[in-house]
Design a protein around this motif. Structure first.
Motif, PDB file in Angstrom:
ATOM      1  N   ARG A 171       0.688  -1.511   0.469  1.00 45.39           N
ATOM      2  CA  ARG A 171       0.213   0.296   0.060  1.00 45.39           C
ATOM      3  C   ARG A 171       1.086   1.037   0.426  1.00 45.39           C
ATOM      4  NH1 ARG A 171      -5.155  -0.258   4.237  1.00 45.39           N
ATOM      5  NH2 ARG A 171      -4.405   1.438   4.954  1.00 45.39           N
ATOM      6  N   ALA A 172       0.257   2.468   0.045  1.00 46.49           N
ATOM      7  CA  ALA A 172       0.836   3.629  -0.124  1.00 46.49           C
ATOM      8  C   ALA A 172       1.509   4.058   0.905  1.00 46.49           C
ATOM      9  CB  ALA A 172      -0.003   4.637  -0.701  1.00 46.49           C
ATOM     10  N   ASP A 173       0.906   3.799   1.937  1.00 46.15           N
ATOM     11  CA  ASP A 173       1.506   4.011   3.636  1.00 46.15           C
ATOM     12  C   ASP A 173       2.498   2.455   3.800  1.00 46.15           C
ATOM     13  OD1 ASP A 173       0.099   0.945   4.072  1.00 46.15           O
ATOM     14  OD2 ASP A 173      -0.551   2.031   5.568  1.00 46.15           O
ATOM     15  N   GLY A 174       3.464   1.470   2.761  1.00 42.57           N
ATOM     16  CA  GLY A 174       3.868   1.038   3.097  1.00 42.57           C
ATOM     17  C   GLY A 174       3.751  -0.368   3.463  1.00 42.57           C
ATOM     18  N   ARG A 175       2.574  -1.054   3.933  1.00 40.31           N
ATOM     19  CA  ARG A 175       1.789  -1.920   4.843  1.00 40.31           C
ATOM     20  C   ARG A 175       1.713  -2.806   3.575  1.00 40.31           C
ATOM     21  NH1 ARG A 175      -2.879  -0.058   8.980  1.00 40.31           N
ATOM     22  NH2 ARG A 175      -1.031   0.557  10.193  1.00 40.31           N
ATOM     23  N   VAL A 176       2.272  -3.940   4.035  1.00 39.02           N
ATOM     24  CA  VAL A 176       2.583  -5.337   3.051  1.00 39.02           C
ATOM     25  C   VAL A 176       1.321  -5.548   3.400  1.00 39.02           C
ATOM     26  CG1 VAL A 176       2.937  -7.369   1.898  1.00 39.02           C
ATOM     27  CG2 VAL A 176       4.683  -5.606   2.699  1.00 39.02           C
ATOM     28  N   ARG A 177      -0.213  -6.054   2.860  1.00 37.89           N
ATOM     29  CA  ARG A 177      -1.326  -7.204   2.625  1.00 37.89           C
ATOM     30  C   ARG A 177      -1.422  -8.230   1.687  1.00 37.89           C
ATOM     31  NH1 ARG A 177      -2.400  -5.926   7.702  1.00 37.89           N
ATOM     32  NH2 ARG A 177      -4.572  -6.633   6.928  1.00 37.89           N
ATOM     33  N   THR A 178      -2.556  -9.101   1.847  1.00 32.98           N
ATOM     34  CA  THR A 178      -2.440 -10.543   0.958  1.00 32.98           C
ATOM     35  C   THR A 178      -3.880 -10.406   1.021  1.00 32.98           C
ATOM     36  OG1 THR A 178      -0.585 -11.547   1.927  1.00 32.98           O
ATOM     37  CG2 THR A 178      -2.635 -13.243   0.811  1.00 32.98           C
ATOM     38  N   LEU A 179      -4.202 -10.819  -0.232  1.00 30.69           N
ATOM     39  CA  LEU A 179      -5.370 -10.340  -0.942  1.00 30.69           C
ATOM     40  C   LEU A 179      -5.704 -11.554  -2.045  1.00 30.69           C
ATOM     41  CD1 LEU A 179      -6.050  -6.920  -2.287  1.00 30.69           C
ATOM     42  CD2 LEU A 179      -5.682  -7.178   0.123  1.00 30.69           C
ATOM     43  N   HIS A 180      -7.518 -11.824  -1.492  1.00 32.43           N
ATOM     44  CA  HIS A 180      -7.456 -13.435  -2.123  1.00 32.43           C
ATOM     45  C   HIS A 180      -8.183 -12.509  -3.173  1.00 32.43           C
ATOM     46  CE1 HIS A 180     -10.057 -16.754  -2.904  1.00 32.43           C
ATOM     47  NE2 HIS A 180      -8.925 -16.981  -3.069  1.00 32.43           N
ATOM     48  N   MET A 181      -8.195 -13.037  -4.527  1.00 27.60           N
ATOM     49  CA  MET A 181      -9.256 -12.338  -5.469  1.00 27.60           C
ATOM     50  C   MET A 181     -10.126 -13.844  -6.236  1.00 27.60           C
ATOM     51  SD  MET A 181      -7.731 -10.686  -9.079  1.00 27.60           S
ATOM     52  CE  MET A 181      -9.002  -9.579  -9.840  1.00 27.60           C
ATOM     53  N   ARG A 182     -10.785 -12.946  -6.067  1.00 29.00           N
ATOM     54  CA  ARG A 182     -12.292 -14.070  -7.244  1.00 29.00           C
ATOM     55  C   ARG A 182     -13.077 -13.127  -8.411  1.00 29.00           C
ATOM     56  NH1 ARG A 182     -13.350 -19.237  -4.894  1.00 29.00           N
ATOM     57  NH2 ARG A 182     -15.636 -19.299  -6.623  1.00 29.00           N
ATOM     58  N   GLY A 183     -12.701 -13.740  -9.331  1.00 23.40           N
ATOM     59  CA  GLY A 183     -13.775 -13.205 -10.072  1.00 23.40           C
ATOM     60  C   GLY A 183     -13.885 -13.944 -11.927  1.00 23.40           C
ATOM     61  N   GLU A 184     -14.543 -13.147 -12.583  1.00 19.22           N
ATOM     62  CA  GLU A 184     -15.414 -13.769 -14.177  1.00 19.22           C
ATOM     63  C   GLU A 184     -15.337 -12.642 -14.832  1.00 19.22           C
ATOM     64  OE1 GLU A 184     -19.036 -15.716 -12.948  1.00 19.22           O
ATOM     65  OE2 GLU A 184     -18.201 -16.898 -11.723  1.00 19.22           O
ATOM     66  N   PRO A 185     -15.531 -13.147 -16.123  1.00 24.45           N
ATOM     67  CA  PRO A 185     -15.728 -12.515 -17.796  1.00 24.45           C
ATOM     68  C   PRO A 185     -17.535 -12.308 -17.301  1.00 24.45           C
ATOM     69  CG  PRO A 185     -14.753 -14.322 -17.658  1.00 24.45           C
ATOM     70  CD  PRO A 185     -15.214 -14.639 -16.578  1.00 24.45           C
ATOM     71  N   VAL A 186     -17.660 -10.891 -18.015  1.00 25.28           N
ATOM     72  CA  VAL A 186     -19.108 -10.734 -18.018  1.00 25.28           C
ATOM     73  C   VAL A 186     -18.795 -10.102 -19.773  1.00 25.28           C
ATOM     74  CG1 VAL A 186     -21.294  -8.651 -18.209  1.00 25.28           C
ATOM     75  CG2 VAL A 186     -19.251  -9.500 -16.177  1.00 25.28           C
ATOM     76  N   LEU A 187     -20.216 -11.275 -20.582  1.00 25.38           N
ATOM     77  CA  LEU A 187     -20.008 -11.205 -22.145  1.00 25.38           C
ATOM     78  C   LEU A 187     -21.104 -10.942 -22.450  1.00 25.38           C
ATOM     79  CD1 LEU A 187     -19.630 -15.265 -22.393  1.00 25.38           C
ATOM     80  CD2 LEU A 187     -17.836 -13.223 -22.120  1.00 25.38           C
ATOM     81  N   ASP A 188     -20.770  -9.840 -23.292  1.00 28.15           N
ATOM     82  CA  ASP A 188     -22.480  -9.234 -23.877  1.00 28.15           C
ATOM     83  C   ASP A 188     -22.735  -9.876 -24.695  1.00 28.15           C
ATOM     84  OD1 ASP A 188     -20.560  -9.198 -26.488  1.00 28.15           O
ATOM     85  OD2 ASP A 188     -20.260  -7.726 -27.003  1.00 28.15           O
ATOM     86  N   SER A 189     -23.651  -9.947 -25.385  1.00 27.53           N
ATOM     87  CA  SER A 189     -24.642 -10.041 -26.271  1.00 27.53           C
ATOM     88  C   SER A 189     -24.377 -10.533 -27.354  1.00 27.53           C
ATOM     89  CB  SER A 189     -25.950  -9.060 -27.342  1.00 27.53           C
ATOM     90  OG  SER A 189     -24.956  -7.965 -27.641  1.00 27.53           O
ATOM     91  N   ASP A 190     -23.271 -10.859 -27.932  1.00 30.08           N
ATOM     92  CA  ASP A 190     -22.408 -11.248 -28.592  1.00 30.08           C
ATOM     93  C   ASP A 190     -21.888 -12.119 -28.501  1.00 30.08           C
ATOM     94  OD1 ASP A 190     -23.772 -10.230 -31.171  1.00 30.08           O
ATOM     95  OD2 ASP A 190     -22.585  -7.829 -30.789  1.00 30.08           O
TER      96      ASP A 190
END
Length: 473
Positions: A171-190
């Motif tokens: 982070r900007a304040d120098g702290r180290v953090r561990t993040l767990h990320m879950r994500g998916e794509p969002v598709l359009d009509s095509d």
């Protein structure tokens, strides 16, 4: 975009119950959350539903972790380790310390980026500074984690694969953090990728706790391995140094009769470590015999190696004809100049079979016990302080006339344990009370068995040695 996520609530004290009950509750809760996840119908345009499903996925993930940790707690560690000091962690305060989950969506068509308020707090950024686009998000990561995020995002946008992984940010304040990320794509009509959404959870405290458990377990294992190695070395050294004879040892003196000797080492009942106790009986070049028992403070290899040094010096000086009193003085000087300072107690006896006289000296040690015709008494000790306690100490020497049939018992302090209820005198009285049984015994070895029967089951905090010598005709 309003946040569909919640901040962690402060931890509540657990309800009374066993770990099994907690595991059952976790399993039941996991099933309920999984049912909610299955019932959640998500359309491509339903942002609200996507966040709800992501939160359910995240909850299931952490409930599985919780069940695993409770299982480890149930199994327990093989032994209670000593406290492991962990580096102090600076406490976090305010809303930032409570916020652990944030959400984001990156629109690939408009380049619009939406972050929840919680995600700004996780990254230590103000909303005024704006959310980070995908191509700048990697700049906050550890350099070794950046290729991981790049690969995940590429697979998500190009191949439509979901993201499920962890990385570390600074982070900007120098702290180290561990993040767990879950994500998916969002598709359009095509069927093309229009945007990517993600839920990010700060798992720094969880990973820190896991590291603490792992380090504690590893530290315990290392200590156990070191203790086992030290015990093995101490046992091997003790076996190499103590007299090789087992059972009874007889010194024939021709017309002067015999000396029947037996000894035994009794390990501590409360400690797995080997102490510095010794015993020995040695036939000397001038026809006399040397008898000795002693004890060095401490346990383990240090005490055993010190005992080996002392016993080796004692044997050498006795073979050279040095009397017990002066011999104790030299032992005191040897211990005083040792690289590893310690204290010791000892008794050394020299038996002349022609005169049937016992010459002996002691250094802060229980006096030999003399048994004759069904009764016993403690010999009056000459002057002598603990070995290593006083520089230049002098040691007196006493003489005692013996008769055929007399029995001598030499022992170290640990044989008769002392406590608030029992003193050394009480232990001596217990030994003296064995006089009738000693009179009926046919050998020194049988007398040793009697002593072991009386004291072998005692809850001794220290190891001990006992040596019995019987004057034969």
């Amino acid at each position: 975009m309003p946040s569909h996520l919640f901040a962690d609530r402060p931890a509540q004290p657990p309800e009374p119950g066993s770990v099994d009950a907690l595991i059952s509750q976790t399993r039941r809760l996991r099933g309920e959350v999984d049912a909610v996840r299955r019932d959640t119908v998500v359309d491509d345009d339903d942002a609200q539903g996507r966040w709800q499903r992501a939160l359910c996925d995240l909850a299931v993930h952490h409930l599985d972790d919780l069940r695993e940790h409770l299982g480890q707690l149930k199994e327990g560690l093989p032994a209670a380790p000593e406290p492991v000091e962990l580096p102090p962690v600076a406490p976090e305060v305010g809303l930032e310390a409570q916020t652990r989950v944030g959400s984001a969506e990156w629109n690939l068509l408009t380049d619009e980026v939406s972050w929840s308020e919680e995600l700004f707090q996780i990254f230590g950024r103000s909303p005024e500074s704006g959310a980070l686009p995908l191509d700048e998000l990697g700049s906050t990561l550890f350099s070794e984690d950046q290729p991981l995020l790049t690969a995940w995002v590429t697979a998500c946008l190009v191949d439509g694969r979901p993201i499920d992984g962890e990385f570390r940010i600074v982070r900007a304040d120098g702290r180290v953090r561990t993040l767990h990320m879950r994500g998916e794509p969002v598709l359009d009509s095509d069927g093309c990728t229009a945007s990517m959404w993600a839920v990010l959870r700060d798992v720094s405290e969880l990973r820190r706790s896991q590291r603490a458990v792992r380090e504690s377990r590893d530290s315990l294992q290392r200590r156990q391995e070191i203790a086992q190695t030290e015990r093995r070395l101490a046992v091997e050294l003790q076996e190499a140094v103590l007299p090789p004879w087992r059972g009874s040892l007889r010194f024939p003196y021709g017309s002067a009769g015999t000396l029947d000797v037996a000894a035994h080492y009794l390990p501590s009942a409360t400690s797995a470590l080997i102490g510095g106790d010794w015993y020995d009986a040695l036939e000397l070049p001038d026809g006399c015999s040397m008898l000795t028992v002693g004890d060095l403070t401490g346990h383990g290899v240090t005490a055993t190696s010190g005992m080996a040094m002392m016993l080796g010096a004692l044997r050498g000086m006795a073979m050279a004809g040095i009397e017990p009193g002066p011999l104790m003085g030299w032992l005191n000087q040897l211990l005083e100049t040792s690289v590893q300072p310690a204290l010791g107690s000892a008794v050394c006896c020299r038996y002349d079979p022609e005169r049937k006289v016992l010459s002996w000296a002691q250094a802060g040690h229980p006096a030999p016990l003399l048994f004759r015709r069904g009764s016993g008494r403690s010999l009056l000790p000459p002057e002598g302080v603990l070995l290593g306690a006083t520089s230049g100490a002098s040691y007196g020497q006493a003489e005692e006339s013996l008769e055929v049939g007399d029995l001598l018992v030499l022992h170290t302090d640990g044989l008769t344990p002392r406590s608030i209820e029992f003193s050394r005198a009480d232990g001596t009285e217990r030994l003296l009370a064995l006089a009738p049984r000693f009179s009926a015994a046919r050998s020194a070895q049988e007398c040793v068995r009697i002593v072991i029967e009386e004291f072998g089951e005692s809850e001794r905090e220290d190891d001990a040695c006992v040596l019995v010598a019987r004057i034969g005709g």
